[in-house]
Design a protein around this motif. Structure first.
Motif, PDB file in Angstrom:
ATOM      1  N   ILE A 309       0.833  -1.207   0.000  1.00  0.00           N
ATOM      2  CA  ILE A 309       0.000   0.000   0.000  1.00  0.00           C
ATOM      3  C   ILE A 309       0.871   1.263   0.000  1.00  0.00           C
ATOM      4  N   LEU A 310       1.925   1.251   0.811  1.00  0.00           N
ATOM      5  CA  LEU A 310       2.778   2.436   0.925  1.00  0.00           C
ATOM      6  C   LEU A 310       3.817   2.539  -0.182  1.00  0.00           C
ATOM      7  N   GLY A 311       3.914   1.504  -0.998  1.00  0.00           N
ATOM      8  CA  GLY A 311       4.835   1.565  -2.130  1.00  0.00           C
ATOM      9  C   GLY A 311       6.285   1.352  -1.775  1.00  0.00           C
ATOM     10  N   TRP A 312       6.556   0.557  -0.733  1.00  0.00           N
ATOM     11  CA  TRP A 312       7.941   0.250  -0.399  1.00  0.00           C
ATOM     12  C   TRP A 312       8.582  -0.531  -1.537  1.00  0.00           C
ATOM     13  N   ARG A 313       9.855  -0.225  -1.824  1.00  0.00           N
ATOM     14  CA  ARG A 313      10.519  -0.824  -2.970  1.00  0.00           C
ATOM     15  C   ARG A 313      11.661  -1.763  -2.589  1.00  0.00           C
ATOM     16  N   PHE A 314      11.906  -1.944  -1.285  1.00  0.00           N
ATOM     17  CA  PHE A 314      13.034  -2.775  -0.893  1.00  0.00           C
ATOM     18  C   PHE A 314      12.793  -4.240  -1.231  1.00  0.00           C
ATOM     19  N   PHE A 315      11.563  -4.731  -1.014  1.00  0.00           N
ATOM     20  CA  PHE A 315      11.160  -6.084  -1.374  1.00  0.00           C
ATOM     21  C   PHE A 315      10.049  -6.010  -2.408  1.00  0.00           C
ATOM     22  N   ASP A 316       9.834  -7.139  -3.077  1.00  0.00           N
ATOM     23  CA  ASP A 316       8.679  -7.254  -3.970  1.00  0.00           C
ATOM     24  C   ASP A 316       7.506  -7.748  -3.125  1.00  0.00           C
ATOM     25  N   HIS A 317       6.846  -6.806  -2.448  1.00  0.00           N
ATOM     26  CA  HIS A 317       5.801  -7.169  -1.491  1.00  0.00           C
ATOM     27  C   HIS A 317       4.604  -7.818  -2.182  1.00  0.00           C
ATOM     28  N   ALA A 318       4.342  -7.468  -3.418  1.00  0.00           N
ATOM     29  CA  ALA A 318       3.225  -8.089  -4.135  1.00  0.00           C
ATOM     30  C   ALA A 318       3.483  -9.578  -4.347  1.00  0.00           C
ATOM     31  N   ALA A 319       4.713  -9.943  -4.709  1.00  0.00           N
ATOM     32  CA  ALA A 319       5.052 -11.355  -4.889  1.00  0.00           C
ATOM     33  C   ALA A 319       4.981 -12.104  -3.566  1.00  0.00           C
ATOM     34  N   HIS A 320       5.472 -11.493  -2.484  1.00  0.00           N
ATOM     35  CA  HIS A 320       5.386 -12.123  -1.162  1.00  0.00           C
ATOM     36  C   HIS A 320       3.932 -12.371  -0.773  1.00  0.00           C
ATOM     37  N   LEU A 321       3.130 -11.339  -0.944  1.00  0.00           N
ATOM     38  CA  LEU A 321       1.729 -11.442  -0.551  1.00  0.00           C
ATOM     39  C   LEU A 321       0.987 -12.451  -1.425  1.00  0.00           C
ATOM     40  N   GLY A 322       1.267 -12.452  -2.723  1.00  0.00           N
ATOM     41  CA  GLY A 322       0.638 -13.426  -3.611  1.00  0.00           C
ATOM     42  C   GLY A 322       1.017 -14.848  -3.252  1.00  0.00           C
ATOM     43  N   GLY A 323       2.295 -15.081  -2.922  1.00  0.00           N
ATOM     44  CA  GLY A 323       2.718 -16.414  -2.511  1.00  0.00           C
ATOM     45  C   GLY A 323       2.063 -16.852  -1.217  1.00  0.00           C
ATOM     46  N   ALA A 324       1.985 -15.967  -0.236  1.00  0.00           N
ATOM     47  CA  ALA A 324       1.363 -16.315   1.043  1.00  0.00           C
ATOM     48  C   ALA A 324      -0.120 -16.636   0.882  1.00  0.00           C
ATOM     49  N   LEU A 325      -0.834 -15.821   0.120  1.00  0.00           N
ATOM     50  CA  LEU A 325      -2.260 -16.070  -0.086  1.00  0.00           C
ATOM     51  C   LEU A 325      -2.492 -17.365  -0.852  1.00  0.00           C
ATOM     52  N   PHE A 326      -1.616 -17.681  -1.802  1.00  0.00           N
ATOM     53  CA  PHE A 326      -1.754 -18.938  -2.531  1.00  0.00           C
ATOM     54  C   PHE A 326      -1.536 -20.131  -1.606  1.00  0.00           C
ATOM     55  N   GLY A 327      -0.561 -20.038  -0.695  1.00  0.00           N
ATOM     56  CA  GLY A 327      -0.333 -21.124   0.255  1.00  0.00           C
ATOM     57  C   GLY A 327      -1.513 -21.328   1.192  1.00  0.00           C
ATOM     58  N   ILE A 328      -2.100 -20.228   1.671  1.00  0.00           N
ATOM     59  CA  ILE A 328      -3.275 -20.342   2.550  1.00  0.00           C
ATOM     60  C   ILE A 328      -4.442 -20.956   1.789  1.00  0.00           C
ATOM     61  N   TRP A 329      -4.659 -20.486   0.566  1.00  0.00           N
ATOM     62  CA  TRP A 329      -5.777 -21.009  -0.235  1.00  0.00           C
ATOM     63  C   TRP A 329      -5.597 -22.490  -0.536  1.00  0.00           C
ATOM     64  N   TYR A 330      -4.379 -22.895  -0.831  1.00  0.00           N
ATOM     65  CA  TYR A 330      -4.176 -24.293  -1.224  1.00  0.00           C
ATOM     66  C   TYR A 330      -4.425 -25.233  -0.059  1.00  0.00           C
ATOM     67  N   ILE A 331      -4.012 -24.867   1.145  1.00  0.00           N
ATOM     68  CA  ILE A 331      -4.230 -25.732   2.297  1.00  0.00           C
ATOM     69  C   ILE A 331      -5.711 -25.828   2.631  1.00  0.00           C
ATOM     70  N   ILE A 332      -6.429 -24.722   2.507  1.00  0.00           N
ATOM     71  CA  ILE A 332      -7.852 -24.721   2.894  1.00  0.00           C
ATOM     72  C   ILE A 332      -8.733 -25.298   1.794  1.00  0.00           C
ATOM     73  N   TYR A 333      -8.496 -24.937   0.546  1.00  0.00           N
ATOM     74  CA  TYR A 333      -9.382 -25.348  -0.551  1.00  0.00           C
ATOM     75  C   TYR A 333      -8.654 -26.118  -1.660  1.00  0.00           C
ATOM     76  N   GLY A 334      -7.458 -25.692  -2.010  1.00  0.00           N
ATOM     77  CA  GLY A 334      -6.806 -26.232  -3.201  1.00  0.00           C
ATOM     78  C   GLY A 334      -6.499 -27.708  -3.138  1.00  0.00           C
ATOM     79  N   HIS A 335      -6.115 -28.201  -1.964  1.00  0.00           N
ATOM     80  CA  HIS A 335      -5.795 -29.618  -1.852  1.00  0.00           C
ATOM     81  C   HIS A 335      -7.001 -30.484  -2.207  1.00  0.00           C
ATOM     82  N   GLU A 336      -8.169 -30.075  -1.749  1.00  0.00           N
ATOM     83  CA  GLU A 336      -9.389 -30.828  -2.062  1.00  0.00           C
ATOM     84  C   GLU A 336      -9.773 -30.684  -3.528  1.00  0.00           C
TER      85      GLU A 336
END
Length: 365
Positions: A309-336
């Motif tokens: 949201i604040l536009g920090w450029r030190f890390f690729d926060h969008a990639a981090h957040l996308g990876g984390a959300l994908f991991g949460i989704w896969y454990i709850i729904y994706g595996h089934e």
């Protein structure tokens, strides 16, 4: 008679500083200073369209080509149409990863059953055969057998990252590395860098930190999923997290190359923390302070959301957040939805293998 006009020039002492930018994964800035004196040019009135056209016509009659317009710098366009191809690649690669993992698991189980008696015979021969002391191969085999299934699985991933890290140090490979091992939605190469950048690190500290986290969670994630499903999840997570980064950069107009395994590792971390939220974790430098995996996941997601949201450029926060959300989704729904519905594909592969072996048997008679 020609009229002569006199002009007065004033010399001014000034420093000339210029900045040169190298647009790649790492923005390099160099400054050059010069002490030359420069004549201040007198500003001339800008020519109108008619005067410019008249001058071009005179130059054309004399056989002299008019001066070309100065080149305009390339500015990436915020076009979401460029993301269609990466989207198709993400969906196709994810499907192929899980399909290939299902077939890999089928072949592994089949070869394990067929090779059971061969393993028993090999163990018997090993006991009868005199042992060699100080054999390097034996020491390596002993170390390998001491590893868990998860550690054995991620060893190949770590080796691939180390190889790519070494390639970054070869000057003749720099253009290739920048083109295919960094991901940028404004680049000409869009699809394969989404996968290859997952194995790419330029900084030794960056690679060491990512590989340490992956090694630490390898046993938990492989025991939870198996090596085949884990590999499908890891490779898919790298591509999916990169696509989320593409979307974020295009929407915000903040283009720039990215690289690293952080997005895929965030998926592994989020999957383990979601499945075992009460597990105790600790920071390597502060082992006396422990916290639950669930709280760690919440803190990481909150940090990356704030950075996005604040536009920090030190890390690729969008990639981090996308990876984390994908991991949460896969454990709850994706595996089934994905892994437990692999039976039709495995059956098709089994029928294909059976028919192929039958045809080969008939042809050999």
């Amino acid at each position: 008679m020609m009229a002569l006009r006199a002009s007065v020039f004033r010399w001014v002492s000034e420093d000339i500083s210029s900045k040169h930018y190298l647009t790649n994964r790492f923005t390099l800035q160099t400054q050059q200073r010069s002490g030359f004196r420069k004549v201040a040019k007198r500003e001339e009135p800008k020519k109108g369209v008619a005067e410019e056209a008249e001058q071009n016509e005179i130059l054309h009659k004399k056989g002299v080509a008019p001066a070309p317009d100065p080149p305009t710098p390339h500015v990436p366009t915020r076009s979401f149409g460029r993301l269609v191809k990466p989207l198709v690649f993400t969906i196709g690669f994810t499907g192929c990863s899980f399909g290939g993992a299902a077939i890999w698991q089928y072949e592994s189980l089949k070869s394990r059953v067929q090779g059971y008696f061969n393993d028993v015979k090999a163990d018997w021969l090993e006991k009868k055969r005199p042992q060699k002391q100080g054999d390097l191969g034996k020491q390596v085999s002993k170390w390998w057998n001491s590893l868990s299934d998860g550690q054995k699985t991620v060893t190949g991933i770590i080796a691939a990252n180390a190889l790519v890290f070494c390639c970054w140090r070869v000057p003749s490979l720099q253009r290739t590395m920048l083109k295919y091992f960094t991901s940028d939605p404004s680049s000409k190469a869009l699809c394969w860098p989404m996968l290859l950048s997952t194995f790419s690190h330029y900084s030794l500290f960056h690679m060491a930190a990512n590989m340490y986290v992956l090694w630490s969670f390898s046993s938990s994630i492989v025991n939870l999923m198996g090596k085949e499903q884990f590999m499908a999840l890891y490779l898919s997570a790298g591509v999916i997290s990169t696509f989320v980064s593409y979307v974020s950069k295009t929407a915000m107009g903040r283009f720039g190359p990215s690289l690293g395994a952080s997005g895929a590792i965030m998926t592994v971390l989020a999957a383990v923390c979601t499945k075992m939220p009460e597990a105790k974790l600790a920071i390597i430098f502060l082992p006396m302070y422990t916290f639950t995996a669930g709280n760690a996941l919440k803190a990481i997601v909150a940090l990356d959301t704030t950075g996005l949201i604040l536009g920090w450029r030190f890390f690729d926060h969008a990639a981090h957040l996308g990876g984390a959300l994908f991991g949460i989704w896969y454990i709850i729904y994706g595996h089934e939805l994905v892994w437990k519905n692999r039976e039709p594909l495995v059956k098709l592969w089994h029928d294909f293998r059976t028919r192929g072996r039958g045809a080969g048997g008939n042809g050999s008679k």
